[in-house]
Design a protein around this motif. Structure first.
Motif, mmCIF file in Angstrom:
data_model
loop_
_atom_site.group_PDB
_atom_site.id
_atom_site.type_symbol
_atom_site.label_atom_id
_atom_site.label_comp_id
_atom_site.label_asym_id
_atom_site.label_seq_id
_atom_site.Cartn_x
_atom_site.Cartn_y
_atom_site.Cartn_z
ATOM 1 N N ALA A 48 13.405 -11.420 10.372
ATOM 2 C CA ALA A 48 12.157 -11.976 10.896
ATOM 3 C C ALA A 48 10.989 -11.014 10.672
ATOM 4 O O ALA A 48 9.913 -11.414 10.212
ATOM 5 C CB ALA A 48 12.310 -12.300 12.381
ATOM 6 N N LEU A 49 11.206 -9.743 10.969
ATOM 7 C CA LEU A 49 10.141 -8.756 10.802
ATOM 8 C C LEU A 49 9.790 -8.562 9.326
ATOM 9 O O LEU A 49 8.617 -8.484 8.959
ATOM 10 C CB LEU A 49 10.561 -7.427 11.419
ATOM 11 N N GLY A 50 10.801 -8.484 8.471
ATOM 12 C CA GLY A 50 10.565 -8.283 7.048
ATOM 13 C C GLY A 50 9.877 -9.469 6.401
ATOM 14 O O GLY A 50 8.936 -9.299 5.623
ATOM 15 N N LEU A 51 10.337 -10.682 6.707
ATOM 16 C CA LEU A 51 9.735 -11.876 6.120
ATOM 17 C C LEU A 51 8.302 -12.060 6.596
ATOM 18 O O LEU A 51 7.422 -12.450 5.821
ATOM 19 C CB LEU A 51 10.576 -13.111 6.477
ATOM 20 N N ASN A 52 8.056 -11.786 7.871
ATOM 21 C CA ASN A 52 6.711 -11.918 8.414
ATOM 22 C C ASN A 52 5.781 -10.851 7.841
ATOM 23 O O ASN A 52 4.668 -11.149 7.405
ATOM 24 C CB ASN A 52 6.761 -11.829 9.932
ATOM 25 N N SER A 53 6.241 -9.605 7.821
ATOM 26 C CA SER A 53 5.426 -8.524 7.295
ATOM 27 C C SER A 53 5.129 -8.719 5.813
ATOM 28 O O SER A 53 4.038 -8.383 5.337
ATOM 29 C CB SER A 53 6.125 -7.182 7.510
ATOM 30 N N GLY A 54 6.092 -9.282 5.083
ATOM 31 C CA GLY A 54 5.894 -9.519 3.662
ATOM 32 C C GLY A 54 4.692 -10.398 3.374
ATOM 33 O O GLY A 54 3.961 -10.178 2.399
ATOM 34 N N ALA A 55 4.457 -11.398 4.225
ATOM 35 C CA ALA A 55 3.318 -12.293 4.026
ATOM 36 C C ALA A 55 1.996 -11.544 4.197
ATOM 37 O O ALA A 55 1.050 -11.750 3.436
ATOM 38 C CB ALA A 55 3.400 -13.461 5.009
ATOM 39 N N TYR A 56 1.941 -10.672 5.197
ATOM 40 C CA TYR A 56 0.714 -9.900 5.416
ATOM 41 C C TYR A 56 0.518 -8.836 4.342
ATOM 42 O O TYR A 56 -0.592 -8.631 3.835
ATOM 43 C CB TYR A 56 0.747 -9.248 6.799
ATOM 44 N N GLN A 57 1.608 -8.153 3.987
ATOM 45 C CA GLN A 57 1.486 -7.126 2.962
ATOM 46 C C GLN A 57 1.131 -7.718 1.603
ATOM 47 O O GLN A 57 0.457 -7.074 0.790
ATOM 48 C CB GLN A 57 2.783 -6.318 2.867
ATOM 49 N N ALA A 58 1.570 -8.949 1.354
ATOM 50 C CA ALA A 58 1.242 -9.605 0.091
ATOM 51 C C ALA A 58 -0.265 -9.726 -0.093
ATOM 52 O O ALA A 58 -0.804 -9.448 -1.177
ATOM 53 C CB ALA A 58 1.887 -10.989 0.028
ATOM 54 N N GLU A 59 -0.966 -10.127 0.964
ATOM 55 C CA GLU A 59 -2.409 -10.286 0.867
ATOM 56 C C GLU A 59 -3.118 -8.942 0.744
ATOM 57 O O GLU A 59 -4.114 -8.819 0.020
ATOM 58 C CB GLU A 59 -2.931 -11.039 2.092
ATOM 59 N N ILE A 60 -2.602 -7.934 1.431
ATOM 60 C CA ILE A 60 -3.196 -6.595 1.315
ATOM 61 C C ILE A 60 -3.024 -6.056 -0.108
ATOM 62 O O ILE A 60 -3.964 -5.539 -0.713
ATOM 63 C CB ILE A 60 -2.549 -5.637 2.333
#
Length: 226
Positions: free
Chosen positions: A94-106
């Motif tokens: 859950a943490l990795g999949l969620n963080s991946g979406a935010y890091q993708a935009e950064i």
């Protein structure tokens, strides 16, 4: 004050155990998120149209829904489809999949900030498209992204607090247990808040040092997280 200090010292060993779990969750989620985010960022920046749409859909879904809902779907929802994860693995996912979406935009912002001229220059000296991305654009983008990306580890550290709801023994779980035993929820949660503050302070200091070491003079990008 004396009562709170007594509670803090009494449960400090348990809080430290919970702290290690919290740091582990943060580290795993951050690494998973970075790998996934980089793949999504490259897909959006350089992928074919159909792949860009998939990346956009993923990012919008995971940024547009609460992490808690995603966590419950993974831990409580997937078993109905025959896929079962332990509490810790569900938290990692859950943490990795969620963080991946935010890091993708950064990361996408940093890649775009490097500029199309770098791609043109790389192709002009005989590099292929992906050689230019790997050897010219990404090294610059990964240095450029640090100030904006440094918000993510701190945000993720605090976000891990939700995983106690599926019985992962992190800091919040230890605080809940201390509150139940001592009948002092204010003191218990305040003690854990102090631990979080110390962790954030140390992490922020480390990220500021990394930002200074990797800064490209005269070449900066927006540091706000969407």
């Amino acid at each position: 004050m004396a009562e709170w200090f007594s509670l803090f010292t009494r449960y400090l060993p348990e809080f430290l155990k919970g702290m290690l779990v919290t740091l582990e969750l943060t580290a795993v989620g951050l690494v998973m998120g970075f790998i996934l985010g980089l793949a999504l960022a490259l897909a959006r920046a350089y992928g074919p149209k159909w792949l860009r749409y998939i990346a956009i859909g993923y990012i919008e879904i995971f940024r547009g829904t609460p992490l808690l809902v995603q966590l419950f779907l993974i831990y409580y929802g997937l078993p109905s489809l025959g896929v079962t994860f332990s509490q810790t693995m569900a938290a990692y996912l859950a943490l990795g999949l969620n963080s991946g979406a935010y890091q993708a935009e950064i990361l996408r912002g940093a890649i775009q900030a490097v500029g199309q001229s770098q791609m043109t220059a790389g192709r002009a000296i005989g590099l292929s498209r992906w050689q230019t991305i790997l050897h010219v654009i990404l090294p610059q983008a990964l240095r450029l992204v640090v100030p904006a990306w440094s918000n993510e580890p701190i945000s993720l550290l605090k976000t891990t607090a939700v995983v106690f709801l599926i019985a992962v023994q992190d800091l919040m779980a230890k605080a809940k247990r201390a509150a139940a035993v001592t009948y002092n929820p204010i003191g218990s949660y305040l003690a854990v808040a102090v631990v979080y503050l110390v962790l954030v302070f140390i992490l922020n200091a480390g990220l500021k040092w990394m930002e200074r070491r990797t800064r490209i003079p005269g070449f900066e990008m927006e540091t706000k997280k969407s």
